[in-house]
Design a protein around this motif. Structure first.
Motif, short mmCIF file in Angstrom:
data_model
loop_
_atom_site.label_atom_id
_atom_site.label_comp_id
_atom_site.label_asym_id
_atom_site.label_seq_id
_atom_site.Cartn_x
_atom_site.Cartn_y
_atom_site.Cartn_z
N TYR A 291 0.91 -1.24 -0.01
CA TYR A 291 -0.01 0.05 -0.01
C TYR A 291 0.93 1.47 -0.15
O TYR A 291 2.18 1.04 0.15
N ASP A 292 0.31 2.22 -0.05
CA ASP A 292 1.03 3.56 -0.23
C ASP A 292 1.80 3.73 1.18
O ASP A 292 2.93 4.33 1.33
N ASN A 293 1.26 3.43 2.05
CA ASN A 293 1.76 3.57 3.65
C ASN A 293 2.37 2.31 4.20
O ASN A 293 2.64 2.51 5.40
N GLY A 294 2.45 1.08 3.47
CA GLY A 294 2.84 -0.23 4.29
C GLY A 294 2.86 -1.19 3.26
O GLY A 294 2.21 -1.14 2.28
N ALA A 295 2.66 -2.37 4.00
CA ALA A 295 2.19 -3.62 3.10
C ALA A 295 1.63 -4.38 4.12
O ALA A 295 1.68 -4.44 5.61
N ARG A 296 1.20 -5.60 3.77
CA ARG A 296 0.46 -6.56 4.28
C ARG A 296 0.77 -7.95 4.10
O ARG A 296 0.80 -8.11 2.60
N ALA A 297 1.23 -9.00 4.75
CA ALA A 297 1.39 -10.30 4.45
C ALA A 297 0.46 -11.10 4.71
O ALA A 297 -0.37 -11.02 5.89
N PHE A 298 0.20 -12.27 3.85
CA PHE A 298 -0.85 -13.48 4.31
C PHE A 298 -0.36 -14.59 3.62
O PHE A 298 0.44 -14.54 2.56
N GLU A 299 -0.89 -15.69 3.99
CA GLU A 299 -0.61 -17.05 3.40
C GLU A 299 -1.33 -17.21 2.06
O GLU A 299 -2.32 -17.03 1.90
N ASN A 300 -0.56 -17.52 1.09
CA ASN A 300 -1.11 -18.08 -0.16
C ASN A 300 -1.92 -19.08 0.06
O ASN A 300 -1.74 -20.37 0.51
N PRO A 301 -3.27 -19.11 -0.56
CA PRO A 301 -4.31 -19.97 -0.20
C PRO A 301 -3.83 -21.34 -1.10
O PRO A 301 -4.57 -22.35 -0.95
N LYS A 302 -3.01 -21.30 -2.26
CA LYS A 302 -2.70 -22.50 -3.08
C LYS A 302 -1.18 -22.68 -2.95
O LYS A 302 -0.25 -21.89 -3.32
N GLN A 303 -0.89 -23.77 -2.08
CA GLN A 303 0.48 -24.05 -1.55
C GLN A 303 0.97 -25.33 -2.20
O GLN A 303 0.14 -26.43 -2.36
N PRO A 304 2.02 -25.73 -2.63
CA PRO A 304 2.61 -26.98 -3.34
C PRO A 304 3.00 -27.73 -1.87
O PRO A 304 3.27 -27.33 -0.80
N PRO A 305 3.42 -29.01 -2.00
CA PRO A 305 3.93 -29.64 -1.12
C PRO A 305 5.25 -29.44 -0.70
O PRO A 305 6.09 -29.01 -1.41
N HIS A 306 5.49 -29.38 0.72
CA HIS A 306 6.67 -28.93 1.15
C HIS A 306 6.79 -29.71 2.70
O HIS A 306 5.78 -29.98 3.25
N TYR A 307 7.96 -29.38 3.20
CA TYR A 307 8.23 -29.64 4.48
C TYR A 307 8.02 -28.59 5.59
O TYR A 307 8.59 -27.62 5.44
N LYS A 308 7.37 -29.04 6.67
CA LYS A 308 7.03 -27.91 7.88
C LYS A 308 8.10 -27.72 8.84
O LYS A 308 8.38 -26.75 9.60
N SER A 309 8.70 -28.95 8.99
CA SER A 309 9.50 -29.05 10.31
C SER A 309 10.37 -30.22 10.54
O SER A 309 10.22 -31.15 9.55
N MET A 310 11.41 -30.23 11.32
CA MET A 310 12.25 -31.64 11.69
C MET A 310 12.69 -31.36 13.19
O MET A 310 13.17 -30.30 13.76
N LEU A 311 12.11 -32.28 13.94
CA LEU A 311 12.37 -32.22 15.38
C LEU A 311 13.03 -33.53 15.92
O LEU A 311 12.59 -34.52 15.29
N LEU A 312 13.93 -33.32 16.80
CA LEU A 312 14.44 -34.63 17.56
C LEU A 312 14.01 -34.86 18.96
O LEU A 312 14.09 -33.94 19.61
N SER A 313 13.58 -36.18 19.25
CA SER A 313 13.53 -36.48 20.37
C SER A 313 14.11 -36.10 21.50
O SER A 313 15.65 -36.30 21.25
N PRO A 314 13.97 -35.92 22.74
CA PRO A 314 15.06 -35.63 23.78
C PRO A 314 15.96 -36.57 23.88
O PRO A 314 17.37 -36.21 24.19
#
Length: 406
Positions: A291-314
């Protein structure tokens, strides 16, 4: 032997060779994805929240071990406090409140780890603070940054060192990840920080070791900048146990294993039936409206396959990856734009001792799979916990548990 007989023998040999190669390929794939674990739905875990805590915005959610006892820990920005819940009883054990001004000021605690109950390391925008259980600042470190009037000097080539989910103090050192405003394929991703000396003593893991074709990625980003659009950065994931430093990223089926700072090997840790997005498609995960005074971000409603995370057990035994199958636009009455509707999700669990993979189809419509995923899940030695989607009760936080047994 006549020519026709010779031709028949040659064709037979070729067919046998191709059949043998195909059997070998199938055998390799089968061995790498042997179902060695049982994954089951373990129900709901609920934590009661005190007044003022934003139940939607728990930050740095993780399982912390103190004196051999497990606690669910997180930071809440509204109350500016770190919370510790007993993992077994779900009861609040400790609240560590911090000050925002004065000599004990800690501006932000969105990344932290607990070494002991009175040694809590907080990675804030102004450096690392070591605080006790009363929220008192014991000492401050600048993470090796050059300071001017107490403020870090920042340039386009500056490196930013920050905690990751497995950061901890060991022999006076903390393992950290590196962010840069401008990055080349030869830049490093991982660092060792000496806390007492307040200096980085080692950097390793070059970007090209964990992200292929990085120059092509830079080209996509440059073209997006020319169009005044954003190109969503590839998320890097790190975890470590006594044997390896493990790494991967959001658009790679490979898991990279480092030993003593060197790439030891890369192994497959994906879902054979799902093709992961290329960077051009992945880069559009987030849409920026200017916008003239800034911007706004939001999730694309159409997304391709991808990995969200990787975690290791304690205990360092199991690595958890979450494969997001992508989304399609869903139109909700009263909303000005479509929202992303998940097409599915797969939980991948790798046994670090055998390197075998196990799979579980997650109820994508019932658990949180947001763009920023690190605040929505944690793992224990028993399994993995996801935030329950669309929870309405603001006095508690609910987790869906998926149990892993051998």
């Amino acid at each position: 032997m006549n020519r026709s007989s010779h031709t028949i023998l040659l064709l037979s040999a070729c067919i046998l060779t191709l059949f043998s190669c195909q059997q070998e390929k199938e055998s390799t794939n089968e061995n790498s994805t042997t179902q060695a674990l049982t994954i089951s739905d373990g129900g709901i875990k609920t934590l009661a929240l005190e007044d003022g805590v934003n139940f939607e915005g728990l930050t740095a959610l993780k399982l912390s071990t103190i004196d051999n006892k497990a606690y669910i820990t997180f930071y809440d920005r509204i109350t500016h406090s770190i919370y510790l819940y007993d993992y077994e009883t779900n009861n609040l054990f400790k609240k560590v409140s911090m000050e925002k001004d004065g000599p004990n000021a800690v501006k932000n605690a969105s990344k932290f780890f607990i070494h002991t109950i009175d040694s809590i390391f907080v990675d804030g925008s102004m450096g690392i603070h070591l605080i006790n259980s009363k929220g008192e600042v014991l000492t401050k470190k600048s993470k090796g940054a050059k300071l001017h009037n107490g403020m870090p000097l920042i340039t386009s080539d500056s490196k930013f060192y920050r905690f990751h989910p497995d950061s901890r103090l060991k022999n006076g050192q903390i393992e950290m990840v590196i962010s840069q405003m401008r990055r080349d394929s030869k830049n490093h991703e991982y660092a060792i920080f000496n806390f007492e000396k307040d200096s980085i003593i080692e950097e390793f893991v070059q970007t090209e070791e964990i992200i292929n074709n990085f120059r092509e990625i830079q080209k996509v980003q440059e073209e997006a900048n020319e169009r005044r659009e954003s190109a969503y950065a590839i998320n890097r994931f790190f975890a470590s146990n006594k044997n390896y430093l493990y790494s991967n990223n959001s658009i790679s089926d490979s898991l990279f294993l480092f030993k003593e700072g060197k790439l030891s090997k890369a192994i497959y840790a994906g879902v054979p039936t799902i093709e992961i997005a290329n960077y051009s498609d992945y880069s559009t995960l987030q849409i920026i409206e200017r916008y003239d005074n800034g911007a706004r971000a939001f999730e694309n409603p159409k997304q391709p396959p991808h990995y969200k995370s990787m975690l290791l057990s304690p205990d360092g035994r199991f690595i958890y990856r979450v494969l997001h199958h992508g989304t399609k636009p869903e139109f909700i009455q009263g909303e000005e734009r479509p929202i992303p509707k998940p097409l599915g999700a797969t939980l991948i669990v790798m046994d670090t001792e055998t390197e075998t993979l196990s799979y579980y189809d997650l109820p994508a419509g019932e658990i949180d799979l947001p763009l920023y995923f690190e605040n929505s899940l944690f793992v224990s030695n028993e399994g993995i916990f996801f935030r329950v989607k669309d929870q309405q009760n603001e006095d508690q936080v609910q987790f869906r548990f998926f149990k892993v047994t051998q």
